[in-house]
Design an enzyme around this catalytic site. Structure first.
Site, PDB file in Angstrom:
ATOM      1  N   ASP A  47       0.615  -1.190  -0.127  1.00 38.81           N
ATOM      2  CA  ASP A  47      -0.096   0.065  -0.017  1.00 38.81           C
ATOM      3  C   ASP A  47       0.849   1.184   0.052  1.00 38.81           C
ATOM      4  O   ASP A  47       2.084   1.363   0.376  1.00 38.81           O
ATOM      5  CB  ASP A  47      -0.751   0.061   1.160  1.00 38.81           C
ATOM      6  CG  ASP A  47      -1.960  -0.967   1.269  1.00 38.81           C
ATOM      7  OD1 ASP A  47      -2.193  -1.485   0.229  1.00 38.81           O
ATOM      8  OD2 ASP A  47      -2.647  -1.178   2.365  1.00 38.81           O
ATOM      9  N   LYS A  69      -3.888   3.077  -2.686  1.00 38.68           N
ATOM     10  CA  LYS A  69      -4.922   4.035  -3.038  1.00 38.68           C
ATOM     11  C   LYS A  69      -4.606   5.236  -2.483  1.00 38.68           C
ATOM     12  O   LYS A  69      -4.701   5.401  -1.378  1.00 38.68           O
ATOM     13  CB  LYS A  69      -6.063   3.227  -2.379  1.00 38.68           C
ATOM     14  CG  LYS A  69      -6.633   1.939  -2.960  1.00 38.68           C
ATOM     15  CD  LYS A  69      -7.939   1.684  -2.534  1.00 38.68           C
ATOM     16  CE  LYS A  69      -8.379   0.294  -3.001  1.00 38.68           C
ATOM     17  NZ  LYS A  69      -7.678  -0.968  -2.580  1.00 38.68           N
ATOM     18  N   MET A 183     -10.619   6.999   8.172  1.00 37.50           N
ATOM     19  CA  MET A 183     -10.948   7.756   6.914  1.00 37.50           C
ATOM     20  C   MET A 183     -11.987   8.580   7.421  1.00 37.50           C
ATOM     21  O   MET A 183     -13.328   8.689   6.867  1.00 37.50           O
ATOM     22  CB  MET A 183     -11.413   6.479   5.932  1.00 37.50           C
ATOM     23  CG  MET A 183     -10.292   5.690   5.705  1.00 37.50           C
ATOM     24  SD  MET A 183     -11.038   4.301   4.785  1.00 37.50           S
ATOM     25  CE  MET A 183     -11.644   2.924   5.950  1.00 37.50           C
TER      26      MET A 183
HETATM   27  N1  SAH Z   1      -5.522  -1.053   7.849  1.00 33.25           N
HETATM   28  C1  SAH Z   1      -5.179   0.194   8.573  1.00 33.25           C
HETATM   29  C2  SAH Z   1      -6.383   1.119   8.262  1.00 33.25           C
HETATM   30  C3  SAH Z   1      -6.681   1.353   6.581  1.00 33.25           C
HETATM   31  S1  SAH Z   1      -7.688   2.469   6.286  1.00 33.25           S
HETATM   32  C4  SAH Z   1      -5.065  -0.046  10.152  1.00 33.25           C
HETATM   33  O1  SAH Z   1      -5.350  -0.896  10.681  1.00 33.25           O
HETATM   34  O2  SAH Z   1      -4.548   0.960  10.756  1.00 33.25           O
HETATM   35  C5  SAH Z   1      -6.830   3.936   5.981  1.00 33.25           C
HETATM   36  C6  SAH Z   1      -7.000   5.010   7.386  1.00 33.25           C
HETATM   37  O3  SAH Z   1      -6.190   4.535   8.327  1.00 33.25           O
HETATM   38  C7  SAH Z   1      -6.656   6.246   7.178  1.00 33.25           C
HETATM   39  O4  SAH Z   1      -7.642   6.993   6.345  1.00 33.25           O
HETATM   40  C8  SAH Z   1      -6.330   6.919   8.563  1.00 33.25           C
HETATM   41  O5  SAH Z   1      -7.775   6.991   9.235  1.00 33.25           O
HETATM   42  C9  SAH Z   1      -5.880   5.660   9.252  1.00 33.25           C
HETATM   43  N2  SAH Z   1      -4.451   5.897   9.450  1.00 33.25           N
HETATM   44  C10 SAH Z   1      -3.666   5.057   8.763  1.00 33.25           C
HETATM   45  N3  SAH Z   1      -2.364   5.367   9.304  1.00 33.25           N
HETATM   46  C11 SAH Z   1      -2.306   6.511   9.930  1.00 33.25           C
HETATM   47  C12 SAH Z   1      -1.413   7.372  10.716  1.00 33.25           C
HETATM   48  N4  SAH Z   1      -0.246   7.112  10.819  1.00 33.25           N
HETATM   49  N5  SAH Z   1      -1.978   8.222  11.297  1.00 33.25           N
HETATM   50  C13 SAH Z   1      -3.209   8.609  11.546  1.00 33.25           C
HETATM   51  N6  SAH Z   1      -4.338   7.809  10.791  1.00 33.25           N
HETATM   52  C14 SAH Z   1      -3.869   6.538  10.132  1.00 33.25           C
END
Ligand code: SAH
Length: 262
Positions: A47, A69, A183
């Site tokens: 990703d 994405k 998100m």
């Molecule tokens: N599978 C991932 C989430 C994927 S959806 C997990 O478990 O973390 C993607 C969302 O994750 C982003 O829109 C945001 O809301 C969050 N996200 C991912 N990395 C982040 C970070 N370093 N800081 C804040 N939000 C984060």
């Protein structure tokens, strides 16, 4: 990779797919299993949120395949990603599917798991540190405390298929438990409104945490009633976690001694 006194790492057989979480950003939050996977894979299908320093740990001859994405830019459809995994595995490659956070938390890992099963391909899951729990913890916001809550809701601010209905947010508000939103940005105003309609007071503490565990980390404290306007005026951007609930106000209690992320 082997560590003295530790259980041995599993073999990565040719033709197998490993669905692994890379954690929220900082490479040091990789699990040991994910690190092992990165160093053993032939192909790494990753990703956009996976840190370049993690990918740099690959074998010199391993292939990187970006399927991220990223807002605006055309990105591969989920079924194309599934196909890449199946094709590569059938070629006898050791395929690592590396996602941000945890593969099964808003990561579409389940679609991949079921596609692999439908194709008869063996796979392994390696959980990762999910962004919602890492971002809050590192901002000094506990997901639970004995005094404040006995449950915590992980929710997606936007759903790919059908758009989250206001009724869902009203129902979540009625639980009276902290809500950690992934998100969150697309429908922040509608969501905040519906949560208030569901009974959460406008002064419910909230925090927005951008790019947790990276050098771009930012935390903005606010309240439910001003969430959307503060998101705009602060210019906070993606990726961002929003937490709504009493726990969001607890950070002040530990700020004087809690060491920041570095
Ligand atoms: N599978 C991932 C989430 C994927 S959806 C997990 O478990 O973390 C993607 C969302 O994750 C982003 O829109 C945001 O809301 C969050 N996200 C991912 N990395 C982040 C970070 N370093 N800081 C804040 N939000 C984060």
């Amino acid at each position: 990779m082997s560590l003295p006194g530790f259980p041995p790492m599993p073999d990565f057989p040719a033709g197998e797919v490993w669905l692994a979480g890379a954690g929220p950003g900082d490479p040091r939050l990789l699990t040991l299993l994910a690190l092992h996977a990165v160093s053993a894979a032939d192909d790494i299908v990753h990703d956009a949120l996976v840190d370049a320093r993690v990918l740099a740990l690959k074998r010199a001859d391993a292939e990187l395949i970006a399927v991220g994405k990223r807002g605006g830019r055309a990105s591969p459809q989920q079924r194309d990603i599934n196909e890449v995994l199946v094709e590569r595995a059938r070629l006898g490659r050791r395929v690592l599917r590396l996602k941000g956070g945890d593969p099964f938390v808003f990561g579409r890992g389940w679609e991949e798991a079921t596609a692999l099963t439908a194709a008869g391909i063996r796979f392994r899951v390696i959980p990762g540190v999910t962004a919602g729990l890492a971002a809050t913890a590192l901002a000094g916001i506990p997901a639970t405390t004995r005094d404040t809550n006995h449950a915590v809701v992980l929710a997606a601010g936007h759903r790919a298929e059908d758009g989250q209905s206001a009724a869902d947010w009203v129902a979540l508000a009625k639980l009276g438990q902290p809500i950690i939103l992934y998100m969150p940005m697309a429908q922040l105003a509608e969501m905040a409104k519906a949560l208030q309609e569901g009974g959460l007071p406008a002064d419910t503490p909230a925090a927005m945490i951008q790019s947790a565990t990276t050098e771009n980390e930012r935390v903005v404290e606010t309240r439910l009633g001003t969430l959307a306007s503060d998101a705009k005026s602060s210019g906070i951007g993606s990726p961002c976690i929003v937490v709504i609930g009493a726990v969001a106000a607890l950070r002040d209690q530990v700020r004087s001694t809690m060491v920041g992320w570095s």
